[in-house]
Design a protein around this motif. Structure first.
Motif, PDB file in Angstrom:
ATOM      1  N   LYS A   6       0.899  -1.185   0.005  1.00  0.00           N
ATOM      2  CA  LYS A   6       0.224   0.103   0.166  1.00  0.00           C
ATOM      3  C   LYS A   6       0.879   1.325   0.096  1.00  0.00           C
ATOM      4  O   LYS A   6       0.196   2.505  -0.261  1.00  0.00           O
ATOM      5  N   PHE A   7       2.014   0.884   0.141  1.00  0.00           N
ATOM      6  CA  PHE A   7       3.021   2.350   0.150  1.00  0.00           C
ATOM      7  C   PHE A   7       3.054   2.979  -1.333  1.00  0.00           C
ATOM      8  O   PHE A   7       2.451   2.250  -2.216  1.00  0.00           O
ATOM      9  N   HIS A   8       3.400   4.193  -1.305  1.00  0.00           N
ATOM     10  CA  HIS A   8       3.831   4.907  -2.617  1.00  0.00           C
ATOM     11  C   HIS A   8       4.653   4.084  -3.631  1.00  0.00           C
ATOM     12  O   HIS A   8       5.645   3.481  -2.869  1.00  0.00           O
ATOM     13  N   PRO A   9       4.498   4.108  -4.919  1.00  0.00           N
ATOM     14  CA  PRO A   9       5.308   3.240  -5.648  1.00  0.00           C
ATOM     15  C   PRO A   9       6.893   3.648  -5.609  1.00  0.00           C
ATOM     16  O   PRO A   9       7.857   2.841  -5.829  1.00  0.00           O
ATOM     17  N   ARG A 212      -3.370   7.052  -9.525  1.00  0.00           N
ATOM     18  CA  ARG A 212      -4.220   6.715  -8.421  1.00  0.00           C
ATOM     19  C   ARG A 212      -3.283   7.152  -7.107  1.00  0.00           C
ATOM     20  O   ARG A 212      -3.598   7.010  -6.204  1.00  0.00           O
ATOM     21  N   PHE A 213      -2.122   7.262  -7.613  1.00  0.00           N
ATOM     22  CA  PHE A 213      -0.980   7.267  -6.497  1.00  0.00           C
ATOM     23  C   PHE A 213      -0.947   8.706  -5.908  1.00  0.00           C
ATOM     24  O   PHE A 213      -0.372   9.540  -6.589  1.00  0.00           O
ATOM     25  N   LYS A 214      -1.002   8.978  -4.713  1.00  0.00           N
ATOM     26  CA  LYS A 214      -0.762  10.087  -3.858  1.00  0.00           C
ATOM     27  C   LYS A 214       0.091  10.010  -2.763  1.00  0.00           C
ATOM     28  O   LYS A 214      -0.005   9.122  -1.769  1.00  0.00           O
ATOM     29  N   ILE A 215       1.195  10.692  -2.828  1.00  0.00           N
ATOM     30  CA  ILE A 215       2.067  10.501  -1.498  1.00  0.00           C
ATOM     31  C   ILE A 215       1.739  11.259  -0.509  1.00  0.00           C
ATOM     32  O   ILE A 215       1.184  12.374  -0.515  1.00  0.00           O
ATOM     33  N   ASP A 219       4.515   7.936   3.688  1.00  0.00           N
ATOM     34  CA  ASP A 219       5.487   7.810   2.504  1.00  0.00           C
ATOM     35  C   ASP A 219       6.624   8.612   2.512  1.00  0.00           C
ATOM     36  O   ASP A 219       7.854   7.820   2.463  1.00  0.00           O
ATOM     37  N   VAL A 220       6.581   9.522   2.789  1.00  0.00           N
ATOM     38  CA  VAL A 220       7.793  10.595   2.892  1.00  0.00           C
ATOM     39  C   VAL A 220       8.777  10.102   4.190  1.00  0.00           C
ATOM     40  O   VAL A 220       9.913  10.039   4.178  1.00  0.00           O
ATOM     41  N   PHE A 221       8.036   9.806   5.385  1.00  0.00           N
ATOM     42  CA  PHE A 221       8.747   9.277   6.372  1.00  0.00           C
ATOM     43  C   PHE A 221       9.405   7.881   6.380  1.00  0.00           C
ATOM     44  O   PHE A 221      10.486   7.690   6.411  1.00  0.00           O
TER      45      PHE A 221
END
Length: 288
Positions: A6-9, A212-215, A219-221
């Motif tokens: 489920k994390f960002h690509p 559909r991917f929103k960071i 995800d940043v962490f």
């Protein structure tokens, strides 16, 4: 569903790329063993019993690499046995063992990569080069189809000859060549059909695509943590803090506990995320 999925690509791509580079560049059996164990655990988490056949193959690969290197590379001081004038050493055996662990861990991590990174994520990652993204995603899609088709061709060929397998090396080689020829013909026809279908549907590589991917902050962490761990290992490696010697004798010349800890946490990251989410879920159920 795996939580790391489920994390960002971008987070997933950074993890797998850094994982491959770290495993292949840090030539140290302690690190190789950690990577192998972590890849086995995560593959079992993703695929369950299906991964056992791959684990068996990797076991055979490690044994084969160890013996092959010992038989054809003759260096080191610890002689295991001698045949005529040829000495077979522990150093050559152990180096082959280490290389087998490296290759096996890369294979298992690549299987995990295939499970986590689907074609949509790959196209998103490579969106600046849409043609390369399309080719790469199509190759990943064709591979399981070709493997299945190979077994279909083999089964059809066996049925054609009355459920009897060819005997003798020459007949087996001829049968394999015929099966391969049929598979190549199928792949060429399939690629032409796919190309015509894409043209008919108006495929345009320059078209604007929805993703559909929103960071998110999570995800940043995660990206910052993974980058910090990878950079820590790379810096320590470049400083010569992770040196393992295989020739002329086996010993660890320098070992960084900081780099090893960062490497372990990096390799365990997807599993830690998954188990942490399970723990939170069980705690929330217990409070109800």
């Amino acid at each position: 569903m795996d939580r790391f999925y489920k994390f960002h690509p971008i987070v997933q791509a950074v993890f797998f790329i850094a994982c491959f580079v770290l495993v292949m560049s840090v030539n140290n059996p302690f690190f190789s063993a950690v990577s192998l164990v972590c890849s086995v655990l995560y593959s079992l988490r993703l695929k369950g019993k299906e991964i056992f056949s791959t684990i068996k193959f990797c076991t055979f690969l490690i044994i084969f690499a160890s013996l092959f290197n010992m038989l054809f590379a003759h260096y080191g001081e610890d002689v295991l046995f001698t045949v005529k004038d040829t000495q077979f050493t522990l150093e050559a055996l152990f180096y082959g063992f280490n290389q087998g662990m490296v290759v096996s861990s890369v294979i298992l991590w690549f299987i995990a990569f295939g499970e986590i990174m689907d074609s949509e994520k790959i196209i998103y990652i490579l969106r600046l080069t849409p043609k390369c993204a399309l080719i790469f995603s199509m190759v990943l899609g064709f591979m399981p189809r070709f493997i299945k088709k190979h077994y279909d061709i083999k089964a059809a060929k066996t049925a054609l000859y009355g459920n009897s397998m060819p005997k003798g090396f020459r007949n087996k080689l001829k049968s394999s060549a015929e099966n391969f020829s049929a598979l190549v013909s199928y792949s060429l026809e399939s690629s032409i059909i796919t190309s015509d279908s894409m043209l008919a549907r108006g495929y345009n590589p320059k078209a604007v695509r929805y993703n559909r991917f929103k960071i998110t902050a999570k995800d940043v962490f995660a990206l910052l943590i993974l980058t910090a761990f990878a950079v820590c290992v790379f810096v320590q490696m470049l400083r010569g803090e992770i040196i393992f010697v295989f020739d002329p004798e086996i010993y660890s010349e320098s070992f960084s506990a900081l780099a090893f800890s960062a490497f372990v946490l990096f390799q365990l990251f997807p599993l830690i995320v998954d188990l942490w989410e399970d723990l939170l879920w069980r705690l929330s159920i217990a409070k109800i």
